[in-house]
Design an enzyme around this catalytic site. Structure first.
Site, PDB file in Angstrom:
ATOM      1  N   GLU A 199       0.798  -1.235   0.000  1.00 33.55           N
ATOM      2  CA  GLU A 199       0.000   0.000   0.000  1.00 33.55           C
ATOM      3  C   GLU A 199       0.829   1.282   0.000  1.00 33.55           C
ATOM      4  O   GLU A 199       1.035   1.920   1.035  1.00 33.55           O
ATOM      5  CB  GLU A 199      -0.946   0.015   1.202  1.00 33.55           C
ATOM      6  CG  GLU A 199      -1.889  -1.169   1.226  1.00 33.55           C
ATOM      7  CD  GLU A 199      -2.996  -1.030   2.256  1.00 33.55           C
ATOM      8  OE1 GLU A 199      -2.919  -0.132   3.102  1.00 33.55           O
ATOM      9  OE2 GLU A 199      -3.944  -1.820   2.194  1.00 33.55           O
ATOM     10  N   GLU A 387      -5.549  -8.584   0.819  1.00 37.12           N
ATOM     11  CA  GLU A 387      -6.224  -8.244   2.073  1.00 37.12           C
ATOM     12  C   GLU A 387      -7.679  -7.953   1.785  1.00 37.12           C
ATOM     13  O   GLU A 387      -7.995  -7.327   0.776  1.00 37.12           O
ATOM     14  CB  GLU A 387      -5.642  -6.964   2.718  1.00 37.12           C
ATOM     15  CG  GLU A 387      -4.310  -7.126   3.384  1.00 37.12           C
ATOM     16  CD  GLU A 387      -3.801  -5.821   4.021  1.00 37.12           C
ATOM     17  OE1 GLU A 387      -4.609  -4.941   4.368  1.00 37.12           O
ATOM     18  OE2 GLU A 387      -2.569  -5.706   4.156  1.00 37.12           O
TER      19      GLU A 387
END
Ligand code: PNW
Length: 481
Positions: A199, A387
């Site tokens: 991320e 995720e």
């Protein structure tokens, strides 16, 4: 013949009676098999859980680990909820064997974990701390011994505090490449799946522009763009280092929370708008990785603040990947527009349903559109959901139960929508639920629980929640239950 309980029998009879009454015939099925209407995943689909080093390990000063920017940040007054730190977290540094047994009990085939860079290189660069490497080597062996395939993220935000200037400094990207080479060389005999970074936006924008994450800075736009560039450059160095230092056949990708755009309705114009939004809104991150250049629109918008790019950077950044990992939590809605960019983002009404973390809207279709937009734009070889999950206001009953029906609802609906992408033959290979355990949720400290196992942070005891039972059953049936 399978024995069925009176309760199941009663339910079957009632359903048959209701169907007869309605004049329809029921599809044939057997108890214990996926129920009619359940979405079944293809054979070989991989089920897993994800965690990250600073969020679960603890052992912050054990065996020579150096501090990361998150150690410094969480120990700075006022930066995290309640002043919480990752000093102990879930103590997985010591309890990793117990955690592997939790994974085994769930029946997962894969586990996504990350490596604390400063455990291996205490200052971020040589000299190495052999005990740090030993720890990860033991974890990997323990997973393999239990038939669980490790998927390893090299960097999940815990930048070594010893790296001068952190991500403002181009040297950090280079140092990351050296660290990646070392890990590839030493674990590459057993680890066959790697993610470079996790991320980009969270360790660049949130750390250096918003100040909500480590190192808590609020820099002007030109410097933020440079930080972003150093982030994606690190990924590029990392991919090349892994390729050069691991056996052929090793799979290299990343885990990215690309912003997800859901068309307000499924018509050609709005679907095209979602694609345009995906490309432009992820311009400094996934778009450059996939296209090998910053989009012209982005450069024009940033003007003098655009990042400084050196020769060879873009080739590194766009090194071919074996897979793209998507972390999916929440989307924005988008509609077609006459504006030059061709799309307009919708503001979510205040009444939009949310989960326990206010930033997570309940929008299960986002997981389908995350996959579809990225695949339609860039055709990656493979996709993993690296995720997906939610916080919940979990309460441990005196009997040791957590009835997290909201989390189960969230997961069930996301997996149902992900199945649509699988059915439409987008190359989704596996799914990692965030998270195996309640853990240190960054600036929210321990106030937001994302685990399917409840952790009592005083005793460190783990308790499976309802969602763990649900996930175990889903994995066993390879169908959403
Ligand atoms: C991800 N947001 O982070 C991370 O990869 C995990 O470490 C984290 O625990 C998990 O999601 C749950 O938060 C995000 O504010 C954190 O939009 C915040 C945001 C998005 C992702």
């Amino acid at each position: 013949m399978k024995r069925i309980s009176r309760r199941q029998f009663g339910k079957g009879v009632a359903a048959a009676a209701a169907a007869a009454y309605a004049g329809v015939s029921l599809p044939r099925f057997a108890w214990g098999q996926p129920q009619p209407g359940h979405v079944e995943y293809p054979k070989g689909f991989l089920w897993g859980c994800a965690t990250a080093s600073y969020q679960v390990e603890g052992g912050a000063k054990d065996d020579g680990r150096g501090p990361s920017t998150w150690d410094v940040f969480s120990h700075t007054a006022g930066k995290t909820h309640n002043g919480d730190t990752g000093d102990v977290a879930d103590d997985s540094y010591h309890l990793y064997k117990e955690d592997v047994q939790l994974l085994k009990n769930l029946g997962v085939q894969v586990y996504r974990m990350s490596i604390s860079w400063s455990r291996v290189f205490p200052t971020g660069k040589a000299p190495v701390n052999p005990k740090g490497l030993d720890y990860y080597s033991k974890v990997v062996d323990e997973l393999l011994k239990n038939n669980i395939t490790p998927y390893v993220t090299l960097f999940h935000w815990d930048t070594p505090a010893g790296l001068d200037g952190g991500w403002t400094n181009r040297d950090t990207s280079k140092a990351f490449g050296d660290y990646a080479a070392f890990m590839g060389k030493h674990l590459g005999d057993r680890v066959k799946h790697w993610m470079t970074t996790n991320e980009f936006v969270c360790f660049t924008d949130l750390g250096y522009q918003v100040g909500q994450f480590a190192p808590g800075l609020k820099l002007p736009p030109a410097q933020v763009n440079q930080v972003r560039h150093h982030g994606i450059l690190a990924h590029g160095y990392g991919v090349q280092a892994l390729r050069a230092n691991t056996p052929s056949g090793t799979q290299v990708g990343l885990a990215e929370n690309a912003s997800v755009y859901v068309p307000v309705m499924e018509t050609e114009e709005h679907i095209a708008a979602a694609r345009k939004a995906t490309r432009l809104m992820n311009a400094p991150f996934l778009t450059v990785l996939m296209e090998g250049k910053y989009p012209a629109e982005y450069l024009a918008k940033e003007g003098a603040n655009a990042p400084k790019v050196e020769d060879g950077d873009l080739e590194k950044i766009s090194s071919p990947l074996d897979f793209v990992g998507l972390n999916v939590y929440t989307p924005s809605y988008v509609r077609a527009s006459d504006k030059p960019e061709g799309f307009e983002l919708e503001q979510a009404p205040a009444s939009y349903p949310k989960m326990f973390s206010p930033w997570i809207q309940l929008s299960p279709e986002c997981i389908y559109w995350a996959v579809r937009n990225v695949c339609d734009l860039w055709k990656p070889k493979a996709i993993y959901i690296t995720e997906n999950g939610t916080s919940s206001d979990d309460v441990l009953t005196p009997e040791g139960h957590v009835e997290d029906t909201d989390r189960v609802m969230y997961l069930r609906n996301h997996l149902t929508m992900l199945h649509r992408a699988v059915k439409e033959e987008y190359p989704v290979k596996g799914y990692f639920l965030w998270s195996l355990l309640d853990n240190f949720e960054w600036a929210d400290g321990y106030s937001k629980r994302f685990g399917i196992h409840y952790v009592d942070f005083k005793t460190l005891k783990r308790y499976p929640k309802l969602s763990a039972q649900w996930y175990k059953q889903t994995i066993a049936e390879n169908a959403v239950v």
